[in-house]
Design a protein around this motif. Sequence first.
Motif, PDB file in Angstrom:
ATOM      1  N   ILE A  16      35.675  37.679  37.322  1.00 16.18           N
ATOM      2  CA  ILE A  16      37.115  37.589  37.094  1.00 16.18           C
ATOM      3  C   ILE A  16      37.524  38.283  35.795  1.00 16.18           C
ATOM      4  CG2 ILE A  16      37.019  35.354  35.917  1.00 16.18           C
ATOM      5  CD1 ILE A  16      39.697  36.513  38.423  1.00 16.18           C
ATOM      6  N   VAL A  17      36.632  38.249  34.795  1.00 13.12           N
ATOM      7  CA  VAL A  17      36.927  38.915  33.517  1.00 13.12           C
ATOM      8  C   VAL A  17      36.973  40.423  33.700  1.00 13.12           C
ATOM      9  CG1 VAL A  17      36.129  39.304  31.166  1.00 13.12           C
ATOM     10  CG2 VAL A  17      35.940  37.027  32.166  1.00 13.12           C
ATOM     11  N   THR A  18      35.977  40.960  34.416  1.00 15.09           N
ATOM     12  CA  THR A  18      35.923  42.409  34.654  1.00 15.09           C
ATOM     13  C   THR A  18      37.142  42.877  35.429  1.00 15.09           C
ATOM     14  OG1 THR A  18      33.539  42.054  34.939  1.00 15.09           O
ATOM     15  CG2 THR A  18      34.370  44.268  35.340  1.00 15.09           C
ATOM     16  N   TYR A  19      37.476  42.130  36.483  1.00 13.42           N
ATOM     17  CA  TYR A  19      38.668  42.485  37.265  1.00 13.42           C
ATOM     18  C   TYR A  19      39.909  42.502  36.372  1.00 13.42           C
ATOM     19  CZ  TYR A  19      36.223  41.976  41.771  1.00 13.42           C
ATOM     20  OH  TYR A  19      35.387  42.137  42.839  1.00 13.42           O
ATOM     21  N   GLY A  20      40.034  41.487  35.542  1.00 13.50           N
ATOM     22  CA  GLY A  20      41.191  41.398  34.652  1.00 13.50           C
ATOM     23  C   GLY A  20      41.276  42.577  33.708  1.00 13.50           C
ATOM     24  N   ILE A  21      40.124  42.998  33.192  1.00 16.58           N
ATOM     25  CA  ILE A  21      40.089  44.150  32.270  1.00 16.58           C
ATOM     26  C   ILE A  21      40.519  45.425  32.987  1.00 16.58           C
ATOM     27  CG2 ILE A  21      38.530  45.655  30.979  1.00 16.58           C
ATOM     28  CD1 ILE A  21      36.957  43.078  30.237  1.00 16.58           C
ATOM     29  N   MET A  22      40.010  45.618  34.214  1.00  9.70           N
ATOM     30  CA  MET A  22      40.375  46.823  34.966  1.00  9.70           C
ATOM     31  C   MET A  22      41.857  46.836  35.302  1.00  9.70           C
ATOM     32  SD  MET A  22      38.091  49.116  35.275  1.00  9.70           S
ATOM     33  CE  MET A  22      39.009  50.141  36.431  1.00  9.70           C
ATOM     34  N   VAL A  23      42.392  45.693  35.696  1.00  3.63           N
ATOM     35  CA  VAL A  23      43.829  45.595  35.994  1.00  3.63           C
ATOM     36  C   VAL A  23      44.632  45.929  34.741  1.00  3.63           C
ATOM     37  CG1 VAL A  23      45.709  44.004  36.560  1.00  3.63           C
ATOM     38  CG2 VAL A  23      43.600  43.962  37.904  1.00  3.63           C
ATOM     39  N   ASP A  24      44.199  45.410  33.610  1.00  3.46           N
ATOM     40  CA  ASP A  24      44.893  45.648  32.336  1.00  3.46           C
ATOM     41  C   ASP A  24      44.879  47.133  31.977  1.00  3.46           C
ATOM     42  OD1 ASP A  24      46.251  44.873  29.986  1.00  3.46           O
ATOM     43  OD2 ASP A  24      44.388  44.824  28.857  1.00  3.46           O
ATOM     44  N   ILE A  25      43.713  47.771  32.111  1.00  2.00           N
ATOM     45  CA  ILE A  25      43.582  49.195  31.776  1.00  2.00           C
ATOM     46  C   ILE A  25      44.475  50.046  32.674  1.00  2.00           C
ATOM     47  CG2 ILE A  25      42.005  51.172  31.809  1.00  2.00           C
ATOM     48  CD1 ILE A  25      39.753  49.192  31.065  1.00  2.00           C
TER      49      ILE A  25
ATOM     50  N   VAL B  48      49.962  51.137  38.237  1.00  2.72           N
ATOM     51  CA  VAL B  48      50.136  49.768  38.736  1.00  2.72           C
ATOM     52  C   VAL B  48      49.666  49.654  40.184  1.00  2.72           C
ATOM     53  CG1 VAL B  48      51.795  47.904  39.101  1.00  2.72           C
ATOM     54  CG2 VAL B  48      52.094  49.473  37.178  1.00  2.72           C
ATOM     55  N   ASP B  49      49.922  50.685  40.987  1.00  2.00           N
ATOM     56  CA  ASP B  49      49.511  50.639  42.398  1.00  2.00           C
ATOM     57  C   ASP B  49      47.993  50.523  42.517  1.00  2.00           C
ATOM     58  OD1 ASP B  49      52.128  50.835  43.159  1.00  2.00           O
ATOM     59  OD2 ASP B  49      52.073  53.018  43.461  1.00  2.00           O
ATOM     60  N   GLU B  50      47.277  51.248  41.651  1.00  2.00           N
ATOM     61  CA  GLU B  50      45.813  51.160  41.659  1.00  2.00           C
ATOM     62  C   GLU B  50      45.356  49.776  41.187  1.00  2.00           C
ATOM     63  OE1 GLU B  50      41.964  53.653  39.898  1.00  2.00           O
ATOM     64  OE2 GLU B  50      43.979  54.527  39.764  1.00  2.00           O
ATOM     65  N   ALA B  51      46.108  49.192  40.253  1.00  2.00           N
ATOM     66  CA  ALA B  51      45.796  47.835  39.789  1.00  2.00           C
ATOM     67  C   ALA B  51      45.968  46.836  40.928  1.00  2.00           C
ATOM     68  CB  ALA B  51      46.710  47.464  38.616  1.00  2.00           C
ATOM     69  N   ILE B  52      47.002  47.039  41.744  1.00  2.00           N
ATOM     70  CA  ILE B  52      47.221  46.168  42.910  1.00  2.00           C
ATOM     71  C   ILE B  52      46.046  46.275  43.874  1.00  2.00           C
ATOM     72  CG2 ILE B  52      48.706  45.716  44.898  1.00  2.00           C
ATOM     73  CD1 ILE B  52      49.978  44.923  42.263  1.00  2.00           C
ATOM     74  N   ASP B  53      45.494  47.482  44.013  1.00  2.00           N
ATOM     75  CA  ASP B  53      44.315  47.661  44.886  1.00  2.00           C
ATOM     76  C   ASP B  53      43.123  46.869  44.354  1.00  2.00           C
ATOM     77  OD1 ASP B  53      45.691  49.334  46.596  1.00  2.00           O
ATOM     78  OD2 ASP B  53      45.027  51.187  45.597  1.00  2.00           O
ATOM     79  N   ILE B  54      42.954  46.845  43.026  1.00  2.00           N
ATOM     80  CA  ILE B  54      41.867  46.062  42.430  1.00  2.00           C
ATOM     81  C   ILE B  54      42.058  44.576  42.753  1.00  2.00           C
ATOM     82  CG2 ILE B  54      40.908  45.243  40.229  1.00  2.00           C
ATOM     83  CD1 ILE B  54      39.915  47.955  40.717  1.00  2.00           C
ATOM     84  N   ILE B  55      43.308  44.128  42.676  1.00  2.00           N
ATOM     85  CA  ILE B  55      43.597  42.713  42.984  1.00  2.00           C
ATOM     86  C   ILE B  55      43.271  42.405  44.438  1.00  2.00           C
ATOM     87  CG2 ILE B  55      45.464  41.014  43.178  1.00  2.00           C
ATOM     88  CD1 ILE B  55      46.764  42.390  40.741  1.00  2.00           C
TER      89      ILE B  55
ATOM     90  N   ASP C 101      40.944  43.897  46.158  1.00  2.00           N
ATOM     91  CA  ASP C 101      39.481  43.827  46.204  1.00  2.00           C
ATOM     92  C   ASP C 101      39.002  42.461  45.729  1.00  2.00           C
ATOM     93  OD1 ASP C 101      39.236  46.390  47.141  1.00  2.00           O
ATOM     94  OD2 ASP C 101      38.851  47.289  45.180  1.00  2.00           O
ATOM     95  N   MET C 102      39.640  41.944  44.702  1.00  2.00           N
ATOM     96  CA  MET C 102      39.305  40.609  44.195  1.00  2.00           C
ATOM     97  C   MET C 102      39.444  39.572  45.300  1.00  2.00           C
ATOM     98  SD  MET C 102      41.343  40.435  40.577  1.00  2.00           S
ATOM     99  CE  MET C 102      41.054  38.682  40.462  1.00  2.00           C
ATOM    100  N   GLU C 103      40.598  39.621  45.959  1.00  2.00           N
ATOM    101  CA  GLU C 103      40.877  38.632  47.009  1.00  2.00           C
ATOM    102  C   GLU C 103      39.889  38.771  48.166  1.00  2.00           C
ATOM    103  OE1 GLU C 103      44.940  39.737  47.556  1.00  2.00           O
ATOM    104  OE2 GLU C 103      45.679  38.121  46.245  1.00  2.00           O
ATOM    105  N   TYR C 104      39.518  40.022  48.459  1.00  2.00           N
ATOM    106  CA  TYR C 104      38.540  40.266  49.536  1.00  2.00           C
ATOM    107  C   TYR C 104      37.186  39.646  49.181  1.00  2.00           C
ATOM    108  CZ  TYR C 104      35.499  42.797  52.762  1.00  2.00           C
ATOM    109  OH  TYR C 104      34.565  43.112  53.722  1.00  2.00           O
ATOM    110  N   ASN C 105      36.850  39.692  47.894  1.00  2.00           N
ATOM    111  CA  ASN C 105      35.583  39.124  47.420  1.00  2.00           C
ATOM    112  C   ASN C 105      35.696  37.637  47.075  1.00  2.00           C
ATOM    113  OD1 ASN C 105      34.160  41.576  47.611  1.00  2.00           O
ATOM    114  ND2 ASN C 105      34.915  42.248  45.612  1.00  2.00           N
ATOM    115  N   GLY C 106      36.800  37.006  47.515  1.00  2.00           N
ATOM    116  CA  GLY C 106      36.966  35.571  47.310  1.00  2.00           C
ATOM    117  C   GLY C 106      37.295  35.186  45.884  1.00  2.00           C
TER     118      GLY C 106
END
Length: 489
Positions: A244-253, A260-267, A269-274
Amino acid sequence: MVIHDNMIRVFTSPMKSSFRNLFHPRRRTYCSIETKKDILFDPTKQICKIMMSCPKLGVATALDQSGIRPSPEVVEQVLKRFTNAGMLVYQFFDWAGKQRNYEHSIKAYHAMIESLAKIRQYEIMWDLINTMRTKNLLNIETFCIIMRKYARAQKVEEAIYTFNIMEKYNTPPNLSAFNGLLSALCKSRNVRKAQEIFDTMKERFKPDQKTYSILIEGWGKDPNLPKAREIYKEMENDGCTPDIVTYGIMVDILCKTGRVDEAIDIIKDMEYNGCGPTSFIYSILIHTYGIENRIEDAVDTFLEMERNGVHADVAVYNALISAFCKVNKVKNAYRVLNEMECKKVNPNSRTCNILLNHLIDRKESNEAFKVFKRMIKICEPDADTYTMMIKMFCETGDIEMGQKVWKYMKGKQFVPSLHTFSVMINGLCENEDASEACVLMEEMIEKGIRPPRLTFGRLRKLLLDQKRDDVFEFLQQKLNLLVKEPLCD
């Protein structure tokens, strides 16, 4: 503007410095009965009062005469309150260490090491480390603190040296220490050096999610998005699953680089990975939408967060308040503040500072002061809060109000930062009040805080203009005891 007694209780102890005696032979001391009672039964407050008074006879002598016997808890509290007080707090630390039936805790040593490093008293700092070694108190965190402080002062080689000599201090470095070194370098904008060390030592210390997250965040701050993506990919290839920390850092960057659209894609991916988005990630999105003046998207994201059952914390509310301020909808920001109180989410100094900064930028001094009065009833101001308010009053020519905020701050036993001191001294110089400016400059120096050249030079000019060469020479002598070279030619 009138400052109300029930809003600010002024409490100061008379500064027994030479400048007080020189310019103000008689001064009134303000002290509420309530404050006296609080101090009488609280050893921490008693000690803080003694230290704030800066007695001529010395802190150690004054503490001896007080009859106070410190406990580890009291010492830790005092060190926390006086973290910016430099050599003043070291005098207290040294005094406490000599008291009967008392031993410094590891936490106390760590706090003192941080304070000494802030004023670059590295020789004394290493003396403490050697003392800790004799008492078998050294641990990984000790060296991580030192590495952080060296890196923050841009002493990169010293930070690396600290890591390399851990073995000699019977504290072999492990992955936690390795991560500590990388983190110290990345946070001080030395990510390239951190990457070089990582590439050299990653076989010795098997990287984990935290290691990769540190590097990703470092490259994000550089900013170097391609390199951050490269490390993110390397992490996955290494079989290390993002957390969750790594995801948060990538979203922030990604948000900070306008993707922002790419950040939404990361989110997604997070949801897909539970791994559902946290309040921290929502706060990043809301803050980004605010910066981009996309207030509708910010509000929609907040509502989506609530629908997903994620409770808004103070960071989320702060992001929403900031978004409303950005589009000059301060009434909406106040509504968010009211909702925080209804939802029992306590505002913090950041909440206060966002509102104050917006109002001060708009030259709404009266409204800013109303917000300040409201906020100090529900949260503790920080150095930025006090600095903003004092600067606001000084710039609007109301030096008296600036001084009242200063006295309130001191009554709360809050140790001013370098910037707070500078703003107040500059305001006094602008008002041609050399006496009070000298008192604060002396206090600043006695607390081990080196004044900026501009501030010191401004006071010097005022003193020379007023034919007070003797006062300036005395002040320069005191400063020379703190720093090796004079701040004025």
